[in-house]
Design a protein around this motif. Structure first.
Motif, PDB file in Angstrom:
ATOM      1  N   ARG A  51      32.698 -16.686   3.607  1.00  0.00           N
ATOM      2  CA  ARG A  51      33.596 -16.572   2.556  1.00  0.00           C
ATOM      3  C   ARG A  51      34.851 -15.612   3.304  1.00  0.00           C
ATOM      4  O   ARG A  51      36.020 -16.146   3.206  1.00  0.00           O
ATOM      5  N   ARG A  55      38.677 -16.993   4.374  1.00  0.00           N
ATOM      6  CA  ARG A  55      39.671 -16.471   3.979  1.00  0.00           C
ATOM      7  C   ARG A  55      40.667 -16.169   5.239  1.00  0.00           C
ATOM      8  O   ARG A  55      42.003 -16.379   4.970  1.00  0.00           O
ATOM      9  N   LEU A  58      42.109 -19.261   6.638  1.00  0.00           N
ATOM     10  CA  LEU A  58      43.326 -19.673   5.800  1.00  0.00           C
ATOM     11  C   LEU A  58      44.771 -19.255   5.935  1.00  0.00           C
ATOM     12  O   LEU A  58      45.690 -19.733   5.778  1.00  0.00           O
ATOM     13  N   GLU A  62      45.342 -23.924   8.594  1.00  0.00           N
ATOM     14  CA  GLU A  62      44.327 -24.563   7.990  1.00  0.00           C
ATOM     15  C   GLU A  62      44.115 -25.695   8.469  1.00  0.00           C
ATOM     16  O   GLU A  62      44.601 -26.769   8.759  1.00  0.00           O
ATOM     17  N   LEU A  67      37.452 -26.235   8.268  1.00  0.00           N
ATOM     18  CA  LEU A  67      37.237 -25.378   6.952  1.00  0.00           C
ATOM     19  C   LEU A  67      35.984 -26.403   6.136  1.00  0.00           C
ATOM     20  O   LEU A  67      35.446 -25.902   5.579  1.00  0.00           O
ATOM     21  N   TYR A  71      33.131 -24.699   4.498  1.00  0.00           N
ATOM     22  CA  TYR A  71      32.971 -24.742   2.945  1.00  0.00           C
ATOM     23  C   TYR A  71      31.660 -25.349   2.793  1.00  0.00           C
ATOM     24  O   TYR A  71      30.930 -25.044   1.801  1.00  0.00           O
ATOM     25  N   GLN A  97      34.715 -23.052  -7.023  1.00  0.00           N
ATOM     26  CA  GLN A  97      35.720 -22.788  -5.919  1.00  0.00           C
ATOM     27  C   GLN A  97      35.315 -23.322  -4.736  1.00  0.00           C
ATOM     28  O   GLN A  97      36.555 -23.665  -4.244  1.00  0.00           O
ATOM     29  N   VAL A  98      34.250 -23.433  -4.323  1.00  0.00           N
ATOM     30  CA  VAL A  98      33.866 -24.050  -2.962  1.00  0.00           C
ATOM     31  C   VAL A  98      34.183 -25.809  -3.146  1.00  0.00           C
ATOM     32  O   VAL A  98      35.144 -26.344  -2.161  1.00  0.00           O
ATOM     33  N   SER A 100      36.627 -27.024  -5.184  1.00  0.00           N
ATOM     34  CA  SER A 100      38.067 -26.882  -5.195  1.00  0.00           C
ATOM     35  C   SER A 100      38.395 -26.748  -3.934  1.00  0.00           C
ATOM     36  O   SER A 100      39.629 -27.555  -3.637  1.00  0.00           O
ATOM     37  N   GLY A 101      38.094 -26.026  -3.074  1.00  0.00           N
ATOM     38  CA  GLY A 101      38.535 -25.790  -1.786  1.00  0.00           C
ATOM     39  C   GLY A 101      38.447 -27.058  -0.728  1.00  0.00           C
ATOM     40  O   GLY A 101      39.189 -27.484  -0.122  1.00  0.00           O
TER      41      GLY A 101
END
Length: 250
Positions: A51, A55, A58, A62, A67, A71, A97-98, A100-101
């Motif tokens: 994680r 971050r 990012l 990107e 990524l 993820y 959250q993952v 969503s990423g």
């Protein structure tokens, strides 16, 4: 009398066997719990590491391919943790959250394809750090990302072509951080009036470009930019020397 003694003996034997079985069961449960706790601890540490890497990346650039791999690895670890410890309520939120990423990567890919020049400018800005410590921290995250990718490749979770592509990207990114940061640090030193420090940073950036993975247009543009800064610094120094000479003559 003999029969009653035999029955008592059988009862005692049964109790001993039951006690041994209970002890064996308790030991197995303890061992299973220890293994489970060890796996949870290892997964939790790996989750935190992955994680933090995500971050950090990012904040720099990107890259959808990289990524997505990170993820997916993070999601896999979270699902394993959830299976080992269903009572962990926080894991469900992390998984969302993952997801969503991962979902946002399609937009990133589309934007990267349509706005290459904007992405290039953003990369230049984000990789222009202001100190050696910042460079070391950022490059450490990049190295950690590479370690994660290699581990996934060893467990056949990443294909060979993905490993090659991501390795090439991360290697270039690491050098880009160092080159742009030394250029920026040179500018900062120049603003502070330290021309020697500025020139040292420009030469460091030039050395990195010369032995780095740059080629073609990128290499030419970087070397031209560095040469222009060095010439500007030399011109400034000559101008100041001339001004000092005029002042002394007065």
């Amino acid at each position: 009398m003999a029969l009653s003694q035999f029955v008592i003996l059988l009862c005692l034997l049964a109790v001993m066997v039951a006690a041994l079985l209970i002890a064996r069961f308790a030991q197995e449960q303890l061992e299973q719990n220890m293994v489970r706790l060890y796996r949870l601890t290892a997964l939790d540490q790996r989750r935190a590491s992955t994680r933090n890497v995500i971050r950090a990346l990012l904040d720099i650039d990107e890259n959808p391919e990289l990524l997505r791999i990170l993820y997916q690895s993070l999601r896999s670890d979270l699902l394993k943790m959830q299976q080992l410890d269903p009572s962990r309520a926080d894991l469900e939120n992390d998984i969302r959250q993952v997801q969503s990423g991962l979902g946002a990567l399609s937009d990133v890919e589309r934007a990267n394809g349509e706005q290459q020049e904007q992405r290039r400018q953003k990369l230049e800005q984000r990789t222009s750090l202001g100190s050696e410590r910042e460079i070391q921290i950022t490059r450490a995250y990049i190295s950690e990302a590479m370690s994660i990718i290699r581990r996934l490749y060893q467990f056949r979770q990443v294909r060979g072509e993905q490993l090659e592509s991501v390795s090439r990207y991360l290697g270039t990114l690491s050098f880009t951080v160092a080159v742009n940061s030394h250029l920026n640090m040179g500018e900062l030193a120049l603003q502070e009036g330290d021309k020697i420090k500025a020139l040292s940073n420009y030469r460091r950036a030039e050395s990195l470009v010369m032995r780095g993975p740059y080629s073609g247009r990128d290499r030419t543009e970087k070397l031209s930019a560095i040469e222009a800064k060095k010439e500007q610094l030399i011109a400034l120094s000559r101008s100041e020397q001339g001004l000092l000479l005029l002042t002394s003559m007065d």
